[in-house]
Write a protein that holds these residues in place. Structure first.
Motif, PDB file in Angstrom:
ATOM      1  N   LEU B  57      35.797  39.969  38.551  1.00 29.48           N
ATOM      2  CA  LEU B  57      35.806  39.082  37.554  1.00 29.48           C
ATOM      3  C   LEU B  57      36.292  37.699  38.235  1.00 29.48           C
ATOM      4  O   LEU B  57      36.090  36.286  38.598  1.00 29.48           O
ATOM      5  N   ARG B  58      38.020  37.016  37.489  1.00 27.28           N
ATOM      6  CA  ARG B  58      38.731  36.709  37.769  1.00 27.28           C
ATOM      7  C   ARG B  58      40.275  38.066  37.986  1.00 27.28           C
ATOM      8  O   ARG B  58      40.092  38.840  37.084  1.00 27.28           O
ATOM      9  N   LYS B  64      43.272  42.675  30.768  1.00 29.83           N
ATOM     10  CA  LYS B  64      43.316  41.886  28.933  1.00 29.83           C
ATOM     11  C   LYS B  64      42.499  42.813  27.793  1.00 29.83           C
ATOM     12  O   LYS B  64      42.681  43.371  26.805  1.00 29.83           O
ATOM     13  N   PHE B  65      41.345  43.555  28.661  1.00 35.60           N
ATOM     14  CA  PHE B  65      40.896  44.410  27.602  1.00 35.60           C
ATOM     15  C   PHE B  65      41.420  45.702  27.288  1.00 35.60           C
ATOM     16  O   PHE B  65      40.709  46.697  26.722  1.00 35.60           O
ATOM     17  N   THR B  93      48.523  35.339  31.573  1.00 37.77           N
ATOM     18  CA  THR B  93      48.145  34.404  31.520  1.00 37.77           C
ATOM     19  C   THR B  93      46.484  34.102  30.480  1.00 37.77           C
ATOM     20  O   THR B  93      45.321  33.360  29.263  1.00 37.77           O
ATOM     21  N   GLU B  94      45.303  35.221  31.069  1.00 39.96           N
ATOM     22  CA  GLU B  94      44.238  35.584  30.636  1.00 39.96           C
ATOM     23  C   GLU B  94      44.737  36.509  28.944  1.00 39.96           C
ATOM     24  O   GLU B  94      43.261  35.894  28.894  1.00 39.96           O
ATOM     25  N   ALA B 101      46.099  28.653  33.247  1.00 42.52           N
ATOM     26  CA  ALA B 101      45.711  29.650  33.770  1.00 42.52           C
ATOM     27  C   ALA B 101      45.742  29.611  35.554  1.00 42.52           C
ATOM     28  O   ALA B 101      46.369  28.382  36.066  1.00 42.52           O
ATOM     29  N   MET B 103      44.572  29.513  39.298  1.00 41.46           N
ATOM     30  CA  MET B 103      43.456  29.750  39.654  1.00 41.46           C
ATOM     31  C   MET B 103      43.915  29.980  41.176  1.00 41.46           C
ATOM     32  O   MET B 103      45.463  30.183  42.063  1.00 41.46           O
ATOM     33  N   ARG B 104      42.561  30.134  42.480  1.00 46.19           N
ATOM     34  CA  ARG B 104      42.321  30.517  43.492  1.00 46.19           C
ATOM     35  C   ARG B 104      43.634  28.997  44.783  1.00 46.19           C
ATOM     36  O   ARG B 104      43.475  28.047  43.528  1.00 46.19           O
ATOM     37  N   LEU B 108      43.054  28.209  49.982  1.00 47.89           N
ATOM     38  CA  LEU B 108      42.571  29.237  49.738  1.00 47.89           C
ATOM     39  C   LEU B 108      43.226  30.292  50.374  1.00 47.89           C
ATOM     40  O   LEU B 108      41.812  31.063  50.992  1.00 47.89           O
TER      41      LEU B 108
END
Lengths: 102, 232
Positions: B57-58, B64-65, B93-94, B101, B103-104, B108
């Motif tokens: 997902l990310r 986090k869950f 952060t999540e 956040a 990011m990529r 890349l």
């Protein structure tokens, strides 16, 4: 129709029933995309590849995600919004939208 | 200080963190399994680097869950100390323990190299052994370390002196040519407003002993050990 199925041999019957169940399902599509203003280096790279392929009509490419979720009906919209905003999308950098498809 | 290193499926710097805390710093150290809810009375929780839940997902989004993270969130809200390194920073952060956040990377690519960091805030439990403006060398190893926060959030970070580390050149200048991943403001590590949760992309646990290329990461662990006390 249902009474006809009951007369069929069990293997065939199960298959038919599953198919009936499947027909009644619909698809929820959750689209997740980067917010405007958040840089998308993947999109930029893809865009320059499109240019290298010889096409000049694409002025911007943004990469997103689609989640296809099989659901019974649209009553799950509220729950899906919760799922999208807490998990599927990171609301700091992304936004989401939900569509249902029969 | 008693330290706990969280182990997610896919964590791969957990043993490095454990080794440094236990054998180099001399702290009582335990592993905390992601399905557990008992923090075993630790004073410091470390979210290590790696690829928790396969980065599905990310990066950090699924972690986090997990049961342990819910406990760590409560622990942090009560003032407990939490350090997130690399994927651990992404988990922070999540899960909302730190703003912004990751990011990529702008280029890349997965970047695995030594970088210079400027210590911009030495007045934290994690950096009190460094000096303000000091340039230290610590390796990075990530594909998603490109720190992003909106303008308002950035203003708040700066006003509260929450930016702890910035990528910089040999002279301590933090400009674009010393930015390995496109992070806004060359940010490599931040702390929360309360000052108990630190997240950073570079790996201090990979350079905490004399046999490594630098020993600059050691002082981060010694800082927090001294701050909490009770080691060796």
């Amino acid at each position: 129709m249902v009474s006809d199925i009951k007369n069929l041999p069990i293997q065939v019957r199960l298959k038919s029933e599953i198919n009936i169940e499947k027909v009644s399902l619909m698809k929820a599509k959750v689209y997740v995309r980067l917010k405007n203003g958040v840089l998308d280096p993947q999109g930029q790279t893809i865009q320059s590849s499109i240019e290298r392929m010889g096409y000049d009509f694409a002025s911007e490419v943004r990469v997103g995600k689609v989640f296809e979720i099989e659901v019974k009906d649209e009553s799950c919209r509220k729950d899906l919004e919760k799922i999208a905003s807490t998990m599927l999308a990171n609301m700091i950098i992304e936004e989401y939208s939900i569509e249902f498809e029969a | 200080m008693k330290a706990g290193v969280v182990v997610f499926p896919g964590s791969n710097c957990d043993h490095d963190c454990y080794h440094v805390l236990k054998h180099v710093i001399g702290a009582e150290t335990v592993f905390l399994w992601h399905k557990d809810t008992d923090l075993q009375g630790v004073d410091l929780v470390v979210f290590p680097g790696g690829f928790s839940y396969g980065d599905y997902l990310r990066c950090g989004a699924i972690a986090k869950f997990s049961p342990i993270v819910s406990e760590v969130i409560k622990f942090a809200e009560n003032g407990g100390h939490v350090l997130g390194i690399c994927n651990g920073f992404q988990v922070l952060t999540e899960s909302g323990l730190l703003p912004g956040a990751l990011m990529r990377n702008r280029g890349l690519k997965f970047k695995c190299e030594y970088v210079n960091l400027r210590v911009d805030n030495s007045d934290t439990p994690y950096t009190n052994m460094y000096a303000d403006g000091e340039v230290i060398r610590i390796p990075i190893a990530h594909a998603d370390g490109n720190y992003y926060i909106d303008e308002e959030g950035m203003k708040e970070l700066e006003e509260n002196n929450q930016i702890v580390f910035r990528y910089c050149d040999d002279n301590g200048t933090a400009e674009d040519d010393s930015n390995p991943n496109g992070s806004l403001g060359n940010i490599a590590g931040i702390i929360n407003k309360k000052g108990n949760v630190l997240g950073m992309m570079p790996h201090p646990e990979r350079c905490a002993e004399g046999i490594m290329e630098t020993r600059d990461g050691y002082f981060l662990f010694e800082s927090i050990a001294k701050f909490i006390g009770g080691c060796k």
